[in-house]
Enzyme design. Structure first.
Site, PDB file in Angstrom:
ATOM      1  N   HIS A 118      -1.430   9.786 -19.057  1.00  0.00           N
ATOM      2  CA  HIS A 118      -2.683  10.528 -19.048  1.00  0.00           C
ATOM      3  C   HIS A 118      -2.476  11.911 -18.437  1.00  0.00           C
ATOM      4  CE1 HIS A 118      -4.562   6.565 -19.567  1.00  0.00           C
ATOM      5  NE2 HIS A 118      -3.824   6.170 -18.553  1.00  0.00           N
ATOM      6  N   LYS A 162       0.362   1.679 -36.115  1.00  0.00           N
ATOM      7  CA  LYS A 162       1.409   2.449 -36.785  1.00  0.00           C
ATOM      8  C   LYS A 162       2.699   1.640 -36.846  1.00  0.00           C
ATOM      9  CE  LYS A 162      -0.638   6.862 -35.595  1.00  0.00           C
ATOM     10  NZ  LYS A 162      -0.584   8.063 -34.756  1.00  0.00           N
TER      11      LYS A 162
END
Length: 124
Positions: free
Chosen positions: A111, A60
């Site tokens: 996470h 991106k």
């Protein structure tokens, strides 16, 4: 100067369904041997999901996606001595980075029990 930013999130249920933990053929298409060498025995799914999210975030930043000519193994998320993730590019991603004037990369990987996410800043 910030040239671009990118972020991505990966659901662990998807990584599990694709068998990233055990399928060496899939692993070798997405991750370099050096990345797989860093993979812990416990927490493999989170580790690989986080690395994949970082690769997507980098793409991106490069204003592209997973296109022909871009190998995910040309984007490596390794570790510095202190454990900080470090981005190493080669091939097409490196050429795109140079053409955009990117000099420095910053990456953060997080996470939870269900997701891994990454945030990347490309600096010139």
């Amino acid at each position: 100067m910030i040239i671009s930013i990118g972020c991505d999130i990966v659901e662990h249920t998807v990584s599990r369904k694709l068998d990233w933990e055990n399928n060496r053929a899939i692993q070798s298409r997405i991750f370099s041997n050096r990345e797989l060498d860093l993979c812990p025995a416990k927490g493999t799914l989170q580790f690989l999901s986080g690395r994949f999210a970082a690769k997507e975030a980098i793409l991106k930043c490069l204003f592209t996606g997973m296109e022909d000519g871009i190998a995910l193994t040309d984007i490596e998320i390794l570790k510095e001595d202190a454990g900080r993730p470090n981005i190493i590019l080669s091939g097409t991603p490196l050429h795109l980075s140079i053409s955009l004037g990117i000099k420095n990369w910053h990456v953060s990987i997080s996470h939870s029990s269900s997701f891994s996410q990454a945030f990347v800043i490309a600096e010139g």
